[in-house]
Design a protein around this motif. Structure first.
Motif, mmCIF file in Angstrom:
data_model
loop_
_atom_site.group_PDB
_atom_site.id
_atom_site.type_symbol
_atom_site.label_atom_id
_atom_site.label_comp_id
_atom_site.label_asym_id
_atom_site.label_seq_id
_atom_site.Cartn_x
_atom_site.Cartn_y
_atom_site.Cartn_z
ATOM 1 N N LEU A 117 0.641 -1.112 -0.041
ATOM 2 C CA LEU A 117 0.072 0.010 -0.232
ATOM 3 C C LEU A 117 0.804 1.221 0.126
ATOM 4 O O LEU A 117 1.601 1.254 0.845
ATOM 5 C CB LEU A 117 -0.840 -0.050 1.122
ATOM 6 C CG LEU A 117 -2.139 1.106 1.395
ATOM 7 C CD1 LEU A 117 -2.973 1.033 0.207
ATOM 8 C CD2 LEU A 117 -2.549 0.981 2.534
ATOM 9 N N VAL A 118 0.838 2.138 -1.140
ATOM 10 C CA VAL A 118 1.649 3.240 -1.214
ATOM 11 C C VAL A 118 0.453 4.412 -1.146
ATOM 12 O O VAL A 118 -0.395 4.326 -1.691
ATOM 13 C CB VAL A 118 2.369 3.217 -2.323
ATOM 14 C CG1 VAL A 118 3.455 2.204 -2.184
ATOM 15 C CG2 VAL A 118 1.879 3.132 -3.626
ATOM 16 N N GLY A 119 1.245 5.654 -1.079
ATOM 17 C CA GLY A 119 0.455 6.943 -1.485
ATOM 18 C C GLY A 119 -0.171 7.545 -0.092
ATOM 19 O O GLY A 119 -0.935 8.365 -0.453
ATOM 20 N N ASP A 157 -1.897 15.859 -8.834
ATOM 21 C CA ASP A 157 -0.515 15.779 -9.715
ATOM 22 C C ASP A 157 0.538 15.516 -8.616
ATOM 23 O O ASP A 157 1.682 14.935 -8.683
ATOM 24 C CB ASP A 157 -0.279 17.212 -10.436
ATOM 25 C CG ASP A 157 -1.077 17.046 -11.463
ATOM 26 O OD1 ASP A 157 -1.745 16.192 -12.054
ATOM 27 O OD2 ASP A 157 -1.513 18.315 -11.944
ATOM 28 N N LYS A 158 0.683 16.370 -7.255
ATOM 29 C CA LYS A 158 1.639 16.349 -6.483
ATOM 30 C C LYS A 158 1.655 14.747 -5.933
ATOM 31 O O LYS A 158 2.756 14.199 -5.688
ATOM 32 C CB LYS A 158 1.271 17.092 -5.234
ATOM 33 C CG LYS A 158 2.297 17.174 -4.073
ATOM 34 C CD LYS A 158 1.999 18.116 -3.080
ATOM 35 C CE LYS A 158 2.794 18.129 -1.879
ATOM 36 N NZ LYS A 158 2.470 19.032 -0.790
ATOM 37 N N TRP A 159 0.581 14.210 -5.573
ATOM 38 C CA TRP A 159 0.405 12.693 -4.997
ATOM 39 C C TRP A 159 0.681 11.944 -6.166
ATOM 40 O O TRP A 159 1.680 10.989 -5.784
ATOM 41 C CB TRP A 159 -1.150 12.509 -4.933
ATOM 42 C CG TRP A 159 -1.311 11.137 -4.479
ATOM 43 C CD1 TRP A 159 -1.113 10.652 -3.168
ATOM 44 C CD2 TRP A 159 -1.881 10.056 -4.863
ATOM 45 N NE1 TRP A 159 -1.554 9.271 -3.060
ATOM 46 C CE2 TRP A 159 -2.091 8.951 -4.198
ATOM 47 C CE3 TRP A 159 -2.476 10.031 -6.331
ATOM 48 C CZ2 TRP A 159 -2.521 7.678 -4.774
ATOM 49 C CZ3 TRP A 159 -3.068 8.614 -6.717
ATOM 50 C CH2 TRP A 159 -3.011 7.570 -5.937
ATOM 51 N N LEU A 160 0.551 12.042 -7.385
ATOM 52 C CA LEU A 160 1.106 11.146 -8.532
ATOM 53 C C LEU A 160 2.549 11.235 -8.482
ATOM 54 O O LEU A 160 3.214 10.215 -8.831
ATOM 55 C CB LEU A 160 0.460 11.360 -9.663
ATOM 56 C CG LEU A 160 -1.030 11.145 -10.188
ATOM 57 C CD1 LEU A 160 -1.398 11.924 -11.372
ATOM 58 C CD2 LEU A 160 -1.261 9.594 -9.982
ATOM 59 N N GLU A 161 3.169 12.290 -8.311
ATOM 60 C CA GLU A 161 4.660 12.407 -8.383
ATOM 61 C C GLU A 161 5.202 11.426 -7.160
ATOM 62 O O GLU A 161 6.210 10.971 -7.131
ATOM 63 C CB GLU A 161 5.072 13.902 -8.069
ATOM 64 C CG GLU A 161 6.580 14.026 -8.269
ATOM 65 C CD GLU A 161 6.979 13.491 -9.530
ATOM 66 O OE1 GLU A 161 8.126 13.276 -9.254
ATOM 67 O OE2 GLU A 161 6.633 13.601 -10.747
ATOM 68 N N ASP A 166 7.026 3.961 -7.242
ATOM 69 C CA ASP A 166 6.188 2.839 -7.112
ATOM 70 C C ASP A 166 5.331 2.324 -8.550
ATOM 71 O O ASP A 166 5.175 0.955 -8.263
ATOM 72 C CB ASP A 166 5.284 2.851 -5.937
ATOM 73 C CG ASP A 166 6.181 2.918 -4.672
ATOM 74 O OD1 ASP A 166 7.052 2.189 -4.342
ATOM 75 O OD2 ASP A 166 6.018 4.029 -3.774
ATOM 76 N N PHE A 167 4.985 3.081 -9.021
ATOM 77 C CA PHE A 167 3.919 2.615 -10.408
ATOM 78 C C PHE A 167 4.591 2.762 -11.642
ATOM 79 O O PHE A 167 4.284 2.106 -12.427
ATOM 80 C CB PHE A 167 2.735 3.697 -10.292
ATOM 81 C CG PHE A 167 1.752 3.346 -9.244
ATOM 82 C CD1 PHE A 167 0.580 2.521 -9.784
ATOM 83 C CD2 PHE A 167 1.729 3.264 -7.939
ATOM 84 C CE1 PHE A 167 -0.477 2.149 -8.853
ATOM 85 C CE2 PHE A 167 0.666 2.803 -6.987
ATOM 86 C CZ PHE A 167 -0.327 2.278 -7.714
ATOM 87 N N GLY A 168 5.750 3.332 -11.543
ATOM 88 C CA GLY A 168 6.708 3.092 -12.830
ATOM 89 C C GLY A 168 6.095 4.085 -14.085
ATOM 90 O O GLY A 168 6.302 3.530 -15.232
ATOM 91 N N PHE A 169 5.322 5.002 -13.875
ATOM 92 C CA PHE A 169 4.661 5.787 -15.134
ATOM 93 C C PHE A 169 5.598 7.103 -15.164
ATOM 94 O O PHE A 169 6.363 7.576 -14.369
ATOM 95 C CB PHE A 169 3.178 6.183 -14.719
ATOM 96 C CG PHE A 169 2.897 6.830 -13.651
ATOM 97 C CD1 PHE A 169 2.840 8.086 -13.662
ATOM 98 C CD2 PHE A 169 2.290 6.054 -12.488
ATOM 99 C CE1 PHE A 169 2.878 8.766 -12.438
ATOM 100 C CE2 PHE A 169 2.044 6.844 -11.508
ATOM 101 C CZ PHE A 169 2.188 8.195 -11.238
ATOM 102 N N THR A 170 5.509 7.438 -16.346
ATOM 103 C CA THR A 170 6.150 9.212 -16.489
ATOM 104 C C THR A 170 4.978 9.836 -16.915
ATOM 105 O O THR A 170 3.925 9.293 -17.762
ATOM 106 C CB THR A 170 7.125 8.827 -17.419
ATOM 107 O OG1 THR A 170 6.714 8.220 -18.842
ATOM 108 C CG2 THR A 170 8.349 8.078 -17.091
#
Length: 171
Positions: A117-119, A157-161, A166-170
């Motif tokens: 669990l992340v985020g 956006d800040k959370w996604l950063e 952990d999620f490996g997206f750009t």
């Protein structure tokens, strides 16, 4: 195997004030390239076919998880989360539901054993009276008040950063 899957629980289209979870899920999917489905369509196969998952759910009534997700908790409970990364996003109202702000998120916790669990997220400046999902000084995931917060996309956006590694997206 698709990498990221987003599941949202939303009464989108059922009344004029519904759909905040769908809007947030669509926004997150647009930034991450994730597959996205409504909780009504959730199956164990969807969970099994994604290494990374984001559950986006609103809190309704007196602090309860949105009913489409409630109806699928048996699917969540039966799924194998070992080796998976999971993040939670909760939607709630700080004005009308300050006593139960995003409480529904905690209903997932007993059912996601084995997941990483992340985020976890700070309160972000929201003013509320109580939240069961605020544990050890942080929310168990991102919380949003989409209807009252003009900056919810910047907050997201800040959370996604914060979960990008952990999620490996750009993006």
């Amino acid at each position: 195997m698709a990498q990221i899957g987003i599941v949202f629980g939303s009464h989108f289209g059922r009344n004029e004030t519904a759909g905040a979870a769908k809007h947030a899920a669509d926004y997150i999917a647009s930034k991450t390239g994730a597959d996205i489905i409504n909780a009504t369509e959730l199956t164990e196969n969807f969970i099994a076919s994604h290494e990374k998952l984001i559950f986006v759910a609103s809190t309704h009534k007196k602090g309860e998880l949105q009913e489409d997700f409630q109806n699928k908790l048996d699917v969540v409970k039966a799924a194998d989360f070992n080796g998976k990364t999971l993040a939670l996003v909760g939607l709630g109202g700080t004005a009308n539901h300050a006593e139960t702000f995003c409480d529904g998120l905690v209903e997932f916790l007993p059912h996601i054993r084995g997941a990483k669990l992340v985020g976890a997220y700070d309160d972000g400046g929201y003013v509320y009276k109580n939240s069961l999902s605020f544990i050890n000084g942080k929310f168990v995931g991102l919380v949003l008040d989409v209807k009252a917060d003009a900056d919810w996309k910047a907050r997201t956006d800040k959370w996604l950063e914060s979960i990008r590694a952990d999620f490996g997206f750009t993006y």
